[in-house]
Scaffold this motif. Structure first.
Motif, PDB file in Angstrom:
ATOM      1  N   LEU A 169     -27.394  -9.338  -1.137  1.00 30.39           N
ATOM      2  CA  LEU A 169     -26.280  -8.529  -0.643  1.00 30.39           C
ATOM      3  C   LEU A 169     -25.908  -7.465  -1.661  1.00 30.39           C
ATOM      4  O   LEU A 169     -25.600  -6.323  -1.302  1.00 30.39           O
ATOM      5  CB  LEU A 169     -25.071  -9.431  -0.351  1.00 30.39           C
ATOM      6  N   GLU A 170     -25.940  -7.836  -2.939  1.00 32.06           N
ATOM      7  CA  GLU A 170     -25.570  -6.884  -3.990  1.00 32.06           C
ATOM      8  C   GLU A 170     -26.492  -5.664  -3.968  1.00 32.06           C
ATOM      9  O   GLU A 170     -26.034  -4.525  -4.143  1.00 32.06           O
ATOM     10  CB  GLU A 170     -25.623  -7.561  -5.357  1.00 32.06           C
ATOM     11  N   GLU A 171     -27.768  -5.913  -3.736  1.00 29.15           N
ATOM     12  CA  GLU A 171     -28.713  -4.802  -3.676  1.00 29.15           C
ATOM     13  C   GLU A 171     -28.455  -3.945  -2.432  1.00 29.15           C
ATOM     14  O   GLU A 171     -28.441  -2.711  -2.510  1.00 29.15           O
ATOM     15  CB  GLU A 171     -30.145  -5.333  -3.652  1.00 29.15           C
ATOM     16  N   LEU A 172     -28.223  -4.591  -1.295  1.00 31.74           N
ATOM     17  CA  LEU A 172     -27.947  -3.855  -0.066  1.00 31.74           C
ATOM     18  C   LEU A 172     -26.657  -3.057  -0.181  1.00 31.74           C
ATOM     19  O   LEU A 172     -26.561  -1.931   0.313  1.00 31.74           O
ATOM     20  CB  LEU A 172     -27.859  -4.828   1.115  1.00 31.74           C
ATOM     21  N   ALA A 173     -25.665  -3.632  -0.848  1.00 30.61           N
ATOM     22  CA  ALA A 173     -24.352  -2.987  -0.952  1.00 30.61           C
ATOM     23  C   ALA A 173     -24.395  -1.693  -1.761  1.00 30.61           C
ATOM     24  O   ALA A 173     -23.448  -0.906  -1.724  1.00 30.61           O
ATOM     25  CB  ALA A 173     -23.341  -3.956  -1.557  1.00 30.61           C
ATOM     26  N   GLN A 174     -25.465  -1.466  -2.487  1.00 28.77           N
ATOM     27  CA  GLN A 174     -25.594  -0.205  -3.226  1.00 28.77           C
ATOM     28  C   GLN A 174     -25.899   0.968  -2.289  1.00 28.77           C
ATOM     29  O   GLN A 174     -25.756   2.121  -2.670  1.00 28.77           O
ATOM     30  CB  GLN A 174     -26.700  -0.331  -4.265  1.00 28.77           C
ATOM     31  N   ARG A 175     -26.299   0.659  -1.071  1.00 33.83           N
ATOM     32  CA  ARG A 175     -26.602   1.703  -0.097  1.00 33.83           C
ATOM     33  C   ARG A 175     -25.302   2.285   0.457  1.00 33.83           C
ATOM     34  O   ARG A 175     -24.416   1.555   0.883  1.00 33.83           O
ATOM     35  CB  ARG A 175     -27.455   1.133   1.038  1.00 33.83           C
ATOM     36  N   ASN A 176     -25.200   3.612   0.463  1.00 38.49           N
ATOM     37  CA  ASN A 176     -24.068   4.289   1.090  1.00 38.49           C
ATOM     38  C   ASN A 176     -24.501   4.710   2.483  1.00 38.49           C
ATOM     39  O   ASN A 176     -25.368   5.562   2.648  1.00 38.49           O
ATOM     40  CB  ASN A 176     -23.653   5.518   0.268  1.00 38.49           C
ATOM     41  N   LEU A 177     -23.907   4.107   3.499  1.00 39.77           N
ATOM     42  CA  LEU A 177     -24.351   4.342   4.866  1.00 39.77           C
ATOM     43  C   LEU A 177     -24.088   5.754   5.366  1.00 39.77           C
ATOM     44  O   LEU A 177     -24.673   6.172   6.368  1.00 39.77           O
ATOM     45  CB  LEU A 177     -23.680   3.321   5.804  1.00 39.77           C
ATOM     46  N   GLU A 178     -23.245   6.484   4.666  1.00 39.33           N
ATOM     47  CA  GLU A 178     -23.022   7.875   5.039  1.00 39.33           C
ATOM     48  C   GLU A 178     -24.160   8.762   4.551  1.00 39.33           C
ATOM     49  O   GLU A 178     -24.302   9.902   5.006  1.00 39.33           O
ATOM     50  CB  GLU A 178     -21.692   8.371   4.457  1.00 39.33           C
ATOM     51  N   GLU A 179     -24.971   8.233   3.657  1.00 35.40           N
ATOM     52  CA  GLU A 179     -26.038   9.034   3.067  1.00 35.40           C
ATOM     53  C   GLU A 179     -27.432   8.530   3.404  1.00 35.40           C
ATOM     54  O   GLU A 179     -28.397   9.297   3.385  1.00 35.40           O
ATOM     55  CB  GLU A 179     -25.871   9.073   1.538  1.00 35.40           C
ATOM     56  N   GLU A 205     -28.262   0.929  20.881  1.00 31.55           N
ATOM     57  CA  GLU A 205     -29.581   0.841  20.257  1.00 31.55           C
ATOM     58  C   GLU A 205     -29.839   2.094  19.430  1.00 31.55           C
ATOM     59  O   GLU A 205     -29.734   3.220  19.930  1.00 31.55           O
ATOM     60  CB  GLU A 205     -30.665   0.663  21.322  1.00 31.55           C
ATOM     61  N   THR A 206     -30.131   1.877  18.155  1.00 32.63           N
ATOM     62  CA  THR A 206     -30.399   2.971  17.230  1.00 32.63           C
ATOM     63  C   THR A 206     -31.527   2.563  16.296  1.00 32.63           C
ATOM     64  O   THR A 206     -31.920   1.394  16.244  1.00 32.63           O
ATOM     65  CB  THR A 206     -29.153   3.304  16.384  1.00 32.63           C
ATOM     66  N   THR A 207     -32.026   3.524  15.528  1.00 32.94           N
ATOM     67  CA  THR A 207     -33.073   3.224  14.552  1.00 32.94           C
ATOM     68  C   THR A 207     -32.482   3.225  13.158  1.00 32.94           C
ATOM     69  O   THR A 207     -31.746   4.139  12.782  1.00 32.94           O
ATOM     70  CB  THR A 207     -34.202   4.266  14.644  1.00 32.94           C
ATOM     71  N   TRP A 208     -32.796   2.186  12.407  1.00 33.72           N
ATOM     72  CA  TRP A 208     -32.346   2.046  11.029  1.00 33.72           C
ATOM     73  C   TRP A 208     -33.567   2.067  10.107  1.00 33.72           C
ATOM     74  O   TRP A 208     -34.654   1.635  10.493  1.00 33.72           O
ATOM     75  CB  TRP A 208     -31.597   0.728  10.831  1.00 33.72           C
ATOM     76  N   ARG A 209     -33.322   2.508   8.898  1.00 34.96           N
ATOM     77  CA  ARG A 209     -34.399   2.555   7.914  1.00 34.96           C
ATOM     78  C   ARG A 209     -34.253   1.379   6.946  1.00 34.96           C
ATOM     79  O   ARG A 209     -33.190   1.138   6.385  1.00 34.96           O
ATOM     80  CB  ARG A 209     -34.385   3.879   7.153  1.00 34.96           C
ATOM     81  N   LYS A 210     -35.365   0.657   6.732  1.00 39.72           N
ATOM     82  CA  LYS A 210     -35.376  -0.473   5.826  1.00 39.72           C
ATOM     83  C   LYS A 210     -35.533  -0.004   4.377  1.00 39.72           C
ATOM     84  O   LYS A 210     -35.734   1.177   4.107  1.00 39.72           O
ATOM     85  CB  LYS A 210     -36.511  -1.433   6.200  1.00 39.72           C
ATOM     86  N   ARG A 211     -35.470  -0.973   3.461  1.00 43.12           N
ATOM     87  CA  ARG A 211     -35.584  -0.651   2.034  1.00 43.12           C
ATOM     88  C   ARG A 211     -36.908   0.015   1.701  1.00 43.12           C
ATOM     89  O   ARG A 211     -36.967   0.931   0.869  1.00 43.12           O
ATOM     90  CB  ARG A 211     -35.429  -1.939   1.220  1.00 43.12           C
ATOM     91  N   ASP A 212     -37.997  -0.400   2.370  1.00 42.74           N
ATOM     92  CA  ASP A 212     -39.315   0.156   2.068  1.00 42.74           C
ATOM     93  C   ASP A 212     -39.595   1.461   2.816  1.00 42.74           C
ATOM     94  O   ASP A 212     -40.697   2.005   2.737  1.00 42.74           O
ATOM     95  CB  ASP A 212     -40.406  -0.871   2.378  1.00 42.74           C
ATOM     96  N   GLY A 213     -38.627   1.951   3.565  1.00 46.28           N
ATOM     97  CA  GLY A 213     -38.801   3.204   4.284  1.00 46.28           C
ATOM     98  C   GLY A 213     -39.249   3.065   5.712  1.00 46.28           C
ATOM     99  O   GLY A 213     -39.235   4.046   6.472  1.00 46.28           O
ATOM    100  N   SER A 214     -39.675   1.880   6.109  1.00 45.66           N
ATOM    101  CA  SER A 214     -40.091   1.673   7.502  1.00 45.66           C
ATOM    102  C   SER A 214     -38.862   1.672   8.405  1.00 45.66           C
ATOM    103  O   SER A 214     -37.727   1.482   7.958  1.00 45.66           O
ATOM    104  CB  SER A 214     -40.867   0.370   7.635  1.00 45.66           C
TER     105      SER A 214
END
Length: 264
Positions: A169-179, A205-214
């Motif tokens: 979670l700590e790693e995910l929380a570094q992501r700013n969803l506005e960016e 339904e939307t598309t999200w980008r994973k950590r690896d870019g997929s």
């Protein structure tokens, strides 16, 4: 079996007065069998038991006299309007007439104790509820999240962390969803505008980008939470990865199209 029992929990004694808190006869004490039905009736009604022990019924004297109690004052304790127990004064040196002021002081103490027990129960119930929610949150296979309008990830369960390819979670929380995290054709601004206009989003339904870019296709449900001043505080939502499901549906449609092309 409905038997009314009581146990002495706490005690304060003056110097020279024998303690009774360790008296086994006062643990699991059977009120009715021991002849204390009168006390039960009075205390349940919210009244006090007080007076000289020598004036009490014989069955009560048989229990109180061996404790060297000469006069007694007992006040009921209620928790959420239910009789919970009692608090009392025992006079063991000389007979005593309890004044109205003394009775009211003990009543006030009983009210404070009852309120404290009720508060403790409420806190325990809240902790249990929070624990049940946290267990569900941590173990459900659907992604769960709480985010802010500014794009901060406040909380996310392990299923969502794994879904997006992060290690914690700590790693995910570094992501700013506005960016980051959303594809250009499905910007977060559209989600934010809809949920703040309607108060919720359903099966979006939307598309999200994973950590690896997929990229994955997700189905999202979310509700808006406001603070005491009416400002938007959080978005709470659920997320399902429907990428494979959509691929399977597309493959089925293509198969059906090929079949029709052959038979026609």
């Amino acid at each position: 079996d409905g038997t009314l029992l009581t146990s002495q929990r706490y005690e304060w004694t003056a110097p020279g007065i024998a303690s009774q808190v360790g008296n086994p006869d006062l643990q699991g004490f059977p009120w009715r069998a021991a002849g204390f039905s009168r006390w039960e009736r009075i205390l349940r009604a919210g009244e006090t038991v007080h007076g000289h022990v020598r004036e009490f019924p014989a069955g009560e004297r048989e229990v109180l006299a061996p404790q060297a109690i000469k006069s007694i004052l007992v006040v009921p304790i209620f928790v959420e309007d239910v009789w919970w127990g009692f608090i009392g004064f025992d006079e063991c040196t000389a007979e005593r007439r309890w004044t109205k002021a003394e009775i009211e002081v003990l009543r006030a103490a009983a009210g404070t104790l009852g309120g404290g027990i009720q508060h403790q129960r409420a806190e325990e119930a809240l902790r249990e509820s929070e624990q049940r929610f946290r267990t569900l949150f941590e173990n459900t296979l659907i992604g769960l999240y709480r985010t802010t309008p500014e794009g901060r990830i406040v909380d996310a369960n392990p299923a969502l962390v794994k879904m997006l390819g992060f290690s914690s979670l700590e790693e995910l929380a570094q992501r700013n969803l506005e960016e980051e995290g959303f594809e250009p054709q499905c910007p977060r601004a559209e989600f934010r505008e809809q949920i703040e206009r309607e108060g919720s989003v359903t099966l979006r339904e939307t598309t999200w980008r994973k950590r690896d870019g997929s990229v994955i296709l997700v189905r999202e449900n979310a509700k808006l939470t406001r603070d005491a001043d009416g400002r938007v505080a959080y978005y709470d939502g659920t997320v399902e990865d429907v990428t494979e499901c959509r691929r399977a549906e597309e493959a089925l449609r293509e198969s059906e199209h090929r079949y029709r092309a052959i038979v026609e």
